[in-house]
Design a protein around this motif. Sequence first.
Motif, PDB file in Angstrom:
ATOM      1  N   ARG A 157       0.839  -1.195   0.000  1.00 11.78           N
ATOM      2  CA  ARG A 157       0.000   0.000   0.000  1.00 11.78           C
ATOM      3  C   ARG A 157       0.878   1.250   0.000  1.00 11.78           C
ATOM      4  N   GLY A 158       0.277   2.388  -0.254  1.00  7.25           N
ATOM      5  CA  GLY A 158       1.026   3.638  -0.280  1.00  7.25           C
ATOM      6  C   GLY A 158       0.111   4.775  -0.698  1.00  7.25           C
ATOM      7  N   GLY A 208      -2.800  -7.331  -5.182  1.00  5.19           N
ATOM      8  CA  GLY A 208      -2.994  -7.190  -3.738  1.00  5.19           C
ATOM      9  C   GLY A 208      -4.413  -6.689  -3.634  1.00  5.19           C
ATOM     10  N   THR A 209      -4.597  -5.393  -3.767  1.00  4.85           N
ATOM     11  CA  THR A 209      -5.826  -4.836  -4.280  1.00  4.85           C
ATOM     12  C   THR A 209      -6.968  -4.654  -3.302  1.00  4.85           C
ATOM     13  N   TYR A 214      -4.895   3.183   8.597  1.00 10.08           N
ATOM     14  CA  TYR A 214      -3.888   2.986   7.556  1.00 10.08           C
ATOM     15  C   TYR A 214      -3.410   4.337   7.038  1.00 10.08           C
ATOM     16  N   ASP A 215      -2.099   4.488   6.928  1.00 10.09           N
ATOM     17  CA  ASP A 215      -1.501   5.723   6.443  1.00 10.09           C
ATOM     18  C   ASP A 215      -1.236   5.567   4.946  1.00 10.09           C
ATOM     19  N   CYS A 216      -2.319   5.570   4.157  1.00  8.16           N
ATOM     20  CA  CYS A 216      -2.193   5.341   2.713  1.00  8.16           C
ATOM     21  C   CYS A 216      -3.476   5.769   2.020  1.00  8.16           C
ATOM     22  N   THR A 224      -3.791   0.777  -2.681  1.00 12.24           N
ATOM     23  CA  THR A 224      -2.720  -0.066  -3.205  1.00 12.24           C
ATOM     24  C   THR A 224      -2.513   0.271  -4.681  1.00 12.24           C
ATOM     25  N   PRO A 225      -1.425  -0.202  -5.293  1.00 11.06           N
ATOM     26  CA  PRO A 225      -1.170   0.129  -6.703  1.00 11.06           C
ATOM     27  C   PRO A 225      -2.158  -0.495  -7.675  1.00 11.06           C
TER      28      PRO A 225
END
Length: 228
Positions: free
Chosen positions: A120-121, A137-138, A174-176, A179-180
């Motif tokens: 994640r990001g 992932g997703t 969550y610090d995001c 996910t990509p």
Amino acid sequence: MPAAIPSPRPATALLRVRQHTRAEDGERLHSLLWRAGAGWRMISSAVLGGGIGERSWVLNAQVSHGYRRTDPDRHLAELARAAGADGPGVGLMTAADVRAYGHTCDGGVEAVATAGLGVRGWAASPAEGTAVAARPGTINILVALPVALTDAALVNAVATATEAKVQALLAAGYDCSGTPTDAVCVAARSPCAGAEAHAFAGPRSLWGARVARAVHGAVGTAARTGRP
């Protein structure tokens, strides 16, 4: 201080998903199938059935964390046929266990979400992008509305659902922003002759606000249930 989000309401029968299990490369993998039937227009970023058009089903399929196939659209079509789904549809893919899904209803809008948060990001990153697809992932989001939307409103609903997803992730700790490989599908009723197609689905519009709350609840549940 941010406004409190209303408690999720019980899900109704609009978005009824069925679980399927299969054996693949020595693993037991699962999927969720929504047989929407006729009379639905969907917008999606999915690898199978993406874009805008008439669709009759949505499959959210779990694959292995080491997924290596280079034809995910064909693979999803095979899985959909094996599950008994016919005609045009939408195929989503994730490495998350889809049995840990969240399902929320708000004012007739329903959302189902699965959350694989191992990778994640933040969307805006200094890292250079790549033409190669990231490993699955997703966070997959499926939203269904009992009304018709214009094309512009369908696009607006995707933006609203994405904003609500980020809000839910932050609320879950969550610090995001995701996910990509996050994907979304919004399903609305096909317009009928003489009936209104709603032109707005932003977060302060009637139906957009319901989309936002439903997605917020579904993603929040999935993120907490599937927390690594």
